[in-house]
Every structure is written in C-alpha cells, then in structure tokens.
Design an enzyme around this catalytic site. Structure first.
Site, short mmCIF file in Angstrom:
data_model
loop_
_atom_site.label_atom_id
_atom_site.label_comp_id
_atom_site.label_asym_id
_atom_site.label_seq_id
_atom_site.Cartn_x
_atom_site.Cartn_y
_atom_site.Cartn_z
N ASP A 281 31.15 31.48 46.73
CA ASP A 281 32.34 31.34 47.60
C ASP A 281 33.16 32.62 47.58
OD1 ASP A 281 31.43 28.71 47.74
OD2 ASP A 281 32.73 28.09 46.09
N ASP B 288 31.55 13.02 40.25
CA ASP B 288 32.10 11.66 40.33
C ASP B 288 33.02 11.69 41.55
OD1 ASP B 288 33.06 9.14 39.95
OD2 ASP B 288 34.42 9.70 38.32
N TYR C 249 34.73 16.38 39.32
CA TYR C 249 33.43 16.73 38.75
C TYR C 249 33.63 17.37 37.40
CZ TYR C 249 33.32 21.77 40.04
OH TYR C 249 33.54 23.11 40.15
O1 KDG Z 1 30.67 26.79 44.85
C1 KDG Z 1 31.42 26.13 43.85
C2 KDG Z 1 31.53 24.70 44.28
O2 KDG Z 1 30.26 24.11 44.14
C3 KDG Z 1 32.51 23.94 43.46
O3 KDG Z 1 33.80 24.48 43.61
C4 KDG Z 1 32.53 22.47 43.72
O4 KDG Z 1 32.52 22.32 46.10
C5 KDG Z 1 32.00 22.02 45.05
C6 KDG Z 1 30.79 21.21 45.08
O5 KDG Z 1 30.73 20.35 45.94
O6 KDG Z 1 29.90 21.40 44.27
#
Ligand code: KDG
Length: 313
Positions: A259, A105, A89
């Site tokens: 997270d 992506d 991504y």
């Molecule tokens: O919380 C952060 C996450 O969004 C990032 O690390 C990427 O896991 C992810 C996602 O699916 O967006």
C-alpha cells in the site's frame, strides 16, 4: 474536493508482542489498518489531499478508526450505521521457522452491505484519482457490485481509476477472484499487481514484462505496475518498460508495504512526475514504511526524496 478518494474496509489490527503466541497473549497493541485507508494515509503524509470512503458502525471502535485517519490527515467520508461491528485482525509474529500469520475476524462489518447509495458518489466524481483494491470486492457480492459502480462512476466523470489486485487467500479462491476482478478491470486506468497474483489469480504466464503487456492488451490500462517483492518492480506505460530495484530496509513491520508503494507511486504521478520517478518514489515509500510499526506509511516527502537520491546506500 479531495485529490485522492479511496474506498474499502478498515479494521482494528490487534498485535501480540513479537514472539508471543496469540493463544497465550495478555497484551495486544492496537493499530488501524486497511489497504485502501493505508494508501490514503501514505498519500496524505506525502502531501496529497486524501479522503477514504467506507461504512462504520456508530460505536466507540468505529470512531477509533475515523479518529486515527483524521489524525493522519485523511478525511473520513463515513456512512455511520447502527448495524454491524468493526472488523478486526490479529498479526502474530514469531521468529523463523514459525514466521508470521494474519488471522481475520471481520464478519459483520457494515461495508459488506454497502450499496452505491452509501458511497459519496459526488466526491468520487470530483476526485483526481479514485483508488480501491481487490480486498473490497472479496468481502461480499454486494460490495463487489458497489465497487464496480464506483469505478464506473469515476471513469465516466473523467477521474483516473487506480486498483491494486491485492489477492487475499483467506478471503476467496483464485477462481472466484478471477471471475470478479475480470469484470472490474475494464474500468481501471492504473493497475498494481504482484507478480504472483498476476500468475496465480489472473492466470497469466511468462515473465513480468510479458504479463504487463498481456494485461495492457486485454484491458487497455494506462499503466501497469508489477511488483516483484525483493526483486523490485516494473511498470509498463505507453509501451515502455521501466524497472526499479527494492531499496534495502530493516523490516520492523512488513504489513502495508504494498500500500505504501501504491501511495508513493500515485502521489508522485499526481505531482506530475514521470512513471520512472513515481516507481522510485513508490519503492522508497515502501522501504521506509517497513521501518515503521503498523500498516500505515507515516513517511515524509523529505525522507522519501533523500532515499531516492542516495539509493539506500
Ligand atoms: O496491505 C495491508 C493490509 O492487508 C492490511 O492493512 C489489512 O486491508 C487489510 C486486509 O484486508 O488484509
């Protein structure tokens, strides 16, 4: 045996320099990110014995992810496959008024075909806490079923289950998320949910406390943590509500702060602390994460304790 086992997709994040447009970029920074591995990394940096379970293609890029997690002290419990590709991504960051954008992506990642046979069920049964998020069941019906099996496996083995709703509008609609998540939530002990997701995805109303009480009445959670963005967070546990303010931070990179919050909260609870202390620890971990580039909370217990003690002043 690991104290914390998480399950989910981890991607390569490719980031243009701040203020550069992806359509014109000639250099990308590489980070490794995925909500569930971010939680494992945050917890490992805070002293928890943590493992992350997933599927990866047996390619250099798959190995890049496992290497990054090992380097953060997380044990990768990987089923290596000859199929599929590493999801990526892009995180484009402009100043206001353009703001930021996440572009996925990630089609074709092997976790979308994960069955329970691909998951380390014995390691899940041996854990103290099993954690996953609403991103994982959004990826495919198959992995949604597998997520349900893992939560039930953990529950049946007496393992505490923790789940962050983590709604991602680029992956599914609120209605689709609601249908899938309401099947998973009965197997969850500790729920993290952003106030907006509680309202827009789980279709609750009232203030955060009302929503936490309604969720607990419906699903019997041990603890519900509602995150309120800049307004902090609230936890409902054993009928009592605890509130926590957000610690101020100069934000270098906002991704992964939810997270980080979950990792700090879980690490402190696993250390035997009361919910009130865990909430402060989670908020401090999230604030410190925002000062660090990348999705992971590379934050030490000493830094977190110091921030909790001086209140961010
Ligand atoms: O919380 C952060 C996450 O969004 C990032 O690390 C990427 O896991 C992810 C996602 O699916 O967006």
């Amino acid at each position: 045996m690991s104290e914390l086992v998480t399950f989910g997709e981890t991607m390569l994040r490719l980031t243009p320099p701040r203020g550069h447009r992806l359509s014109r970029v000639d250099r990308l920074d590489v980070h490794v990110g995925g909500a569930e591995s971010n939680v494992a990394v945050g917890a490992a940096n805070l002293g928890v014995d943590a493992a992350w379970a997933s599927l990866l293609p047996a390619t250099d890029l798959g190995e890049r992810i496992a290497y990054a997690l090992r380097g953060e002290g997380v044990e990768p419990l990987v089923t290596w496959t000859e199929m599929g590709r590493v999801g990526t991504y892009y995180f484009e960051r402009g100043g206001m008024p353009r703001g930021r954008d996440v572009i996925y992506d990630r089609e074709g990642a092997p976790i979308r075909d994960a069955t329970p046979a691909d998951a380390p069920l014995d390691r899940v049964r041996d854990a103290e806490v099993f954690f996953t998020t609403g991103i994982t069941p959004a990826l495919s019906e198959k992995v949604a079923e597998t997520t349900g099996t893992l939560l039930e496996t953990a529950r049946d083995a007496g393992v505490r289950t923790a789940f962050d709703v983590n709604y991602r509008e680029k992956l599914w609609s609120p209605a689709a998320a609601r249908t899938t998540l309401t099947n998973l939530l009965p197997s969850v002990d500790v729920l993290f949910v952003a106030e907006r997701d509680a309202r827009e995805v789980l279709a609750l109303d009232g203030d955060a406390e009302r929503m936490a009480r309604d969720l607990t009445a419906e699903y019997g959670f041990e603890t519900v943590v509602v995150t309120l963005g800049e307004e902090g967070a609230l936890a409902l546990h054993d009928g009592s509500v605890t509130r926590q303010e957000t610690f101020p931070a100069d934000t270098v990179d906002p991704l992964g702060s939810g997270d980080a919050f979950a990792s700090g909260f879980l690490a402190e609870r696993m250390d035997g602390a009361p919910v009130e202390d865990a909430l402060a620890y989670g908020a401090a971990t999230a604030a410190l994460k925002r000062t660090v580039e990348g999705d992971m909370a590379r934050v030490s217990p000493d830094e977190v304790r110091a921030l909790v003690e001086d209140g961010g002043k």
